[in-house]
Design a protein around this motif. Structure first.
Motif, PDB file in Angstrom:
ATOM      1  N   ARG A 164      44.212  35.105  52.323  1.00 26.14           N
ATOM      2  CA  ARG A 164      45.220  36.133  52.623  1.00 26.14           C
ATOM      3  C   ARG A 164      46.567  35.493  52.925  1.00 26.14           C
ATOM      4  O   ARG A 164      47.619  35.948  52.415  1.00 26.14           O
ATOM      5  CB  ARG A 164      44.769  36.989  53.811  1.00 26.14           C
ATOM      6  N   LEU A 165      46.574  34.445  53.738  1.00 27.91           N
ATOM      7  CA  LEU A 165      47.832  33.778  54.079  1.00 27.91           C
ATOM      8  C   LEU A 165      48.463  33.123  52.860  1.00 27.91           C
ATOM      9  O   LEU A 165      49.689  33.124  52.697  1.00 27.91           O
ATOM     10  CB  LEU A 165      47.589  32.745  55.185  1.00 27.91           C
ATOM     11  N   SER A 166      47.637  32.587  51.992  1.00 26.99           N
ATOM     12  CA  SER A 166      48.141  31.960  50.769  1.00 26.99           C
ATOM     13  C   SER A 166      48.750  33.007  49.842  1.00 26.99           C
ATOM     14  O   SER A 166      49.807  32.790  49.229  1.00 26.99           O
ATOM     15  CB  SER A 166      47.009  31.209  50.063  1.00 26.99           C
ATOM     16  N   LEU A 167      48.104  34.173  49.730  1.00 30.48           N
ATOM     17  CA  LEU A 167      48.641  35.243  48.904  1.00 30.48           C
ATOM     18  C   LEU A 167      49.951  35.761  49.488  1.00 30.48           C
ATOM     19  O   LEU A 167      50.908  36.050  48.745  1.00 30.48           O
ATOM     20  CB  LEU A 167      47.624  36.382  48.793  1.00 30.48           C
ATOM     21  N   ARG A 168      50.026  35.848  50.790  1.00 30.61           N
ATOM     22  CA  ARG A 168      51.266  36.282  51.429  1.00 30.61           C
ATOM     23  C   ARG A 168      52.410  35.331  51.091  1.00 30.61           C
ATOM     24  O   ARG A 168      53.535  35.764  50.804  1.00 30.61           O
ATOM     25  CB  ARG A 168      51.085  36.373  52.947  1.00 30.61           C
ATOM     26  N   ALA A 169      52.110  34.023  51.075  1.00 32.47           N
ATOM     27  CA  ALA A 169      53.129  33.035  50.712  1.00 32.47           C
ATOM     28  C   ALA A 169      53.557  33.205  49.253  1.00 32.47           C
ATOM     29  O   ALA A 169      54.736  33.063  48.919  1.00 32.47           O
ATOM     30  CB  ALA A 169      52.589  31.631  50.948  1.00 32.47           C
ATOM     31  N   ALA A 170      52.603  33.518  48.387  1.00 30.35           N
ATOM     32  CA  ALA A 170      52.911  33.681  46.960  1.00 30.35           C
ATOM     33  C   ALA A 170      53.793  34.889  46.709  1.00 30.35           C
ATOM     34  O   ALA A 170      54.574  34.913  45.747  1.00 30.35           O
ATOM     35  CB  ALA A 170      51.617  33.804  46.165  1.00 30.35           C
ATOM     36  N   LEU A 171      53.687  35.902  47.570  1.00 28.01           N
ATOM     37  CA  LEU A 171      54.443  37.144  47.383  1.00 28.01           C
ATOM     38  C   LEU A 171      55.701  37.201  48.245  1.00 28.01           C
ATOM     39  O   LEU A 171      56.366  38.230  48.307  1.00 28.01           O
ATOM     40  CB  LEU A 171      53.551  38.347  47.708  1.00 28.01           C
ATOM     41  N   ARG A 172      56.035  36.100  48.859  1.00 27.20           N
ATOM     42  CA  ARG A 172      57.151  36.081  49.799  1.00 27.20           C
ATOM     43  C   ARG A 172      58.494  36.366  49.129  1.00 27.20           C
ATOM     44  O   ARG A 172      59.437  36.823  49.761  1.00 27.20           O
ATOM     45  CB  ARG A 172      57.194  34.724  50.508  1.00 27.20           C
ATOM     46  N   ASP A 173      58.577  36.099  47.811  1.00 27.70           N
ATOM     47  CA  ASP A 173      59.848  36.317  47.109  1.00 27.70           C
ATOM     48  C   ASP A 173      60.122  37.797  46.845  1.00 27.70           C
ATOM     49  O   ASP A 173      61.175  38.170  46.323  1.00 27.70           O
ATOM     50  CB  ASP A 173      59.881  35.546  45.790  1.00 27.70           C
ATOM     51  N   GLY A 174      59.161  38.657  47.191  1.00 24.44           N
ATOM     52  CA  GLY A 174      59.363  40.088  47.050  1.00 24.44           C
ATOM     53  C   GLY A 174      59.028  40.656  45.688  1.00 24.44           C
ATOM     54  O   GLY A 174      59.062  41.874  45.488  1.00 24.44           O
ATOM     55  N   GLU A 175      58.693  39.794  44.733  1.00 32.93           N
ATOM     56  CA  GLU A 175      58.349  40.264  43.395  1.00 32.93           C
ATOM     57  C   GLU A 175      56.942  40.855  43.379  1.00 32.93           C
ATOM     58  O   GLU A 175      56.027  40.304  43.984  1.00 32.93           O
ATOM     59  CB  GLU A 175      58.417  39.095  42.399  1.00 32.93           C
ATOM     60  N   THR A 176      56.785  41.982  42.710  1.00 37.64           N
ATOM     61  CA  THR A 176      55.448  42.556  42.570  1.00 37.64           C
ATOM     62  C   THR A 176      54.709  41.841  41.446  1.00 37.64           C
ATOM     63  O   THR A 176      55.298  41.484  40.423  1.00 37.64           O
ATOM     64  CB  THR A 176      55.528  44.057  42.254  1.00 37.64           C
ATOM     65  N   CYS A 177      53.422  41.648  41.642  1.00 40.14           N
ATOM     66  CA  CYS A 177      52.617  40.898  40.679  1.00 40.14           C
ATOM     67  C   CYS A 177      51.276  41.575  40.463  1.00 40.14           C
ATOM     68  O   CYS A 177      50.827  42.395  41.270  1.00 40.14           O
ATOM     69  CB  CYS A 177      52.362  39.466  41.186  1.00 40.14           C
ATOM     70  N   ARG A 178      50.646  41.202  39.389  1.00 38.20           N
ATOM     71  CA  ARG A 178      49.266  41.588  39.131  1.00 38.20           C
ATOM     72  C   ARG A 178      48.369  40.502  39.707  1.00 38.20           C
ATOM     73  O   ARG A 178      48.640  39.306  39.542  1.00 38.20           O
ATOM     74  CB  ARG A 178      49.042  41.698  37.622  1.00 38.20           C
ATOM     75  N   LEU A 179      47.318  40.892  40.402  1.00 34.66           N
ATOM     76  CA  LEU A 179      46.399  39.932  41.008  1.00 34.66           C
ATOM     77  C   LEU A 179      45.115  39.843  40.196  1.00 34.66           C
ATOM     78  O   LEU A 179      44.500  40.868  39.882  1.00 34.66           O
ATOM     79  CB  LEU A 179      46.058  40.337  42.449  1.00 34.66           C
ATOM     80  N   LEU A 180      44.732  38.622  39.870  1.00 38.82           N
ATOM     81  CA  LEU A 180      43.461  38.348  39.222  1.00 38.82           C
ATOM     82  C   LEU A 180      42.615  37.505  40.167  1.00 38.82           C
ATOM     83  O   LEU A 180      43.093  36.491  40.696  1.00 38.82           O
ATOM     84  CB  LEU A 180      43.670  37.593  37.905  1.00 38.82           C
ATOM     85  N   ILE A 181      41.382  37.920  40.386  1.00 46.10           N
ATOM     86  CA  ILE A 181      40.445  37.158  41.217  1.00 46.10           C
ATOM     87  C   ILE A 181      39.310  36.736  40.307  1.00 46.10           C
ATOM     88  O   ILE A 181      38.682  37.586  39.653  1.00 46.10           O
ATOM     89  CB  ILE A 181      39.905  37.997  42.391  1.00 46.10           C
ATOM     90  N   THR A 182      39.033  35.446  40.245  1.00 53.11           N
ATOM     91  CA  THR A 182      38.097  34.981  39.232  1.00 53.11           C
ATOM     92  C   THR A 182      37.240  33.829  39.738  1.00 53.11           C
ATOM     93  O   THR A 182      37.499  33.247  40.793  1.00 53.11           O
ATOM     94  CB  THR A 182      38.874  34.563  37.952  1.00 53.11           C
ATOM     95  N   GLY A 183      36.233  33.495  38.967  1.00 54.23           N
ATOM     96  CA  GLY A 183      35.361  32.376  39.301  1.00 54.23           C
ATOM     97  C   GLY A 183      34.149  32.360  38.398  1.00 54.23           C
ATOM     98  O   GLY A 183      33.792  33.364  37.770  1.00 54.23           O
ATOM     99  N   HIS A 184      33.524  31.206  38.335  1.00 56.07           N
ATOM    100  CA  HIS A 184      32.327  30.999  37.520  1.00 56.07           C
ATOM    101  C   HIS A 184      31.131  30.814  38.436  1.00 56.07           C
ATOM    102  O   HIS A 184      31.231  30.180  39.485  1.00 56.07           O
ATOM    103  CB  HIS A 184      32.527  29.758  36.635  1.00 56.07           C
ATOM    104  N   SER A 185      29.998  31.398  38.068  1.00 55.55           N
ATOM    105  CA  SER A 185      28.742  31.215  38.801  1.00 55.55           C
ATOM    106  C   SER A 185      28.912  31.705  40.241  1.00 55.55           C
ATOM    107  O   SER A 185      29.322  32.837  40.482  1.00 55.55           O
ATOM    108  CB  SER A 185      28.331  29.740  38.727  1.00 55.55           C
ATOM    109  N   PHE A 186      28.580  30.875  41.217  1.00 55.03           N
ATOM    110  CA  PHE A 186      28.746  31.213  42.632  1.00 55.03           C
ATOM    111  C   PHE A 186      30.183  31.658  42.913  1.00 55.03           C
ATOM    112  O   PHE A 186      30.428  32.582  43.701  1.00 55.03           O
ATOM    113  CB  PHE A 186      28.386  29.975  43.466  1.00 55.03           C
ATOM    114  N   GLY A 187      31.138  31.024  42.227  1.00 52.61           N
ATOM    115  CA  GLY A 187      32.538  31.389  42.404  1.00 52.61           C
ATOM    116  C   GLY A 187      32.832  32.800  41.940  1.00 52.61           C
ATOM    117  O   GLY A 187      33.706  33.482  42.493  1.00 52.61           O
TER     118      GLY A 187
END
Length: 304
Positions: free
Chosen positions: A107-130
């Motif tokens: 959550r804190l990392s995502l907050r840092a990524a969105l700090r510039d105020g730009e809206t983005c599409r979020l993709l959450i991904t992973g293989h196997s256990f991920g």
């Protein structure tokens, strides 16, 4: 800022899910045009490796979880026990514990990524256990109040998994669970390669398959067998088939399963057929290569 179609986005996710296995994935993420916000190294099974990266040109943020290295590892990592959440859903206890340990850091990392105020599409991904972690992370973003302000800054959320185990139990404990399942059903896309057994480990007819995979591990086999049939498929399932032979030429195809009956049939294991190819077909690089192959041919997803 041009858009990218869904299949190419999923192919990109397959590549990222493979890269996160590397010891130092940052340079490879950057070579694809991503800015690395954070790479969290694995500290234990309950603290998995994950990365959060942002592509300014595509206006996407990707959270990617690293998976297990082998099918056998899945027995230890997944811990097939189910637990009840306050939201009314049953989930895989082992994978949920891993997500809960990562939730605030992500959550804190995502907050840092969105700090510039730009809206983005979020993709959450992973293989196997991920992939299991990716799905349960999305569930927690929906039920955790602290995530609310961040979600309003996203244009959409997609969960894209490759060879992921089932993570939801078959019972809703309260009425609210059904609404959550509907949301996840719209947002989650699960890719299953033809011979990959991991998504099939806990289906209603997986008892023989579990016995085969757990040979010499009788305690694990006995512990997991009681959960056979108690998990359900959630999301849109897409199977990757390879047609033809090495000599005559092979062609990859992606077919979307349109009904519960089709998904149930897809997740019904045939041990003697699948076991010979399960390591190859579960490999993260195999998923990457197959989706790249379909995209390179201008491919599409069969939905008939």
């Amino acid at each position: 800022g041009g858009g990218v179609d869904e299949l190419h986005l999923d192919s990109l996710c397959a590549g990222l899910a493979n890269i996160v296995y590397e010891d130092n994935p940052g340079a490879e993420f950057e070579s694809l045009g991503f800015r690395v916000i954070q790479v969290q190294e694995q500290r234990s099974t309950l603290q998995p490796k994950w990365a959060l990266v942002k592509h300014p040109g595509l206006r996407i943020v990707v959270i990617v979880f690293r998976g297990t290295f082998s099918v056998q590892d899945a027995f230890h990592d997944a811990q097939f026990t189910l637990e009840d959440l306050a939201c009314g859903l049953e989930v895989n206890k082992g994978i949920n514990s891993a997500v809960c340990h990562s939730l605030e850091g992500v959550r804190l990392s995502l907050r840092a990524a969105l700090r510039d105020g730009e809206t983005c599409r979020l993709l959450i991904t992973g293989h196997s256990f991920g992939g299991g972690c990716a799905t349960l992370l999305r569930l927690h973003t929906l039920i955790s109040p602290s995530w609310g302000p961040l979600l309003t800054r996203l244009t959409s959320v997609d969960v894209v998994t490759f060879g992921a185990p089932l993570v939801f139990g078959s019972h809703d404990m309260v009425a609210g669970g059904g609404a959550l399942m509907e949301t996840l059903g719209r947002e989650v896309r699960c890719y299953v390669h033809q011979g990959d057994v991991v998504p099939r480990l806990l289906g209603s007819k997986s008892g023989e398959l579990l016995s085969k995979l757990a040979e010499g591990r009788s305690q694990i086999a006995a512990g997991s067998a009681q959960y056979v049939g108690r998990y359900r498929a959630v999301g849109c399932f897409r199977v990757i088939w390879t047609h033809g032979s090495t000599r005559s030429g092979q062609q990859d195809e992606i077919r979307e399963m349109r009904s519960d009956a089709e998904v149930s049939l897809l997740l019904e294991p045939a041990p003697l057929l699948y076991l010979a190819n399960t390591i190859r077909d579960h490999d993260s690089s195999c998923y990457r290569d197959k989706l790249n192959s379909v995209c390179s041919r201008g491919g599409f997803i069969h939905r008939d």
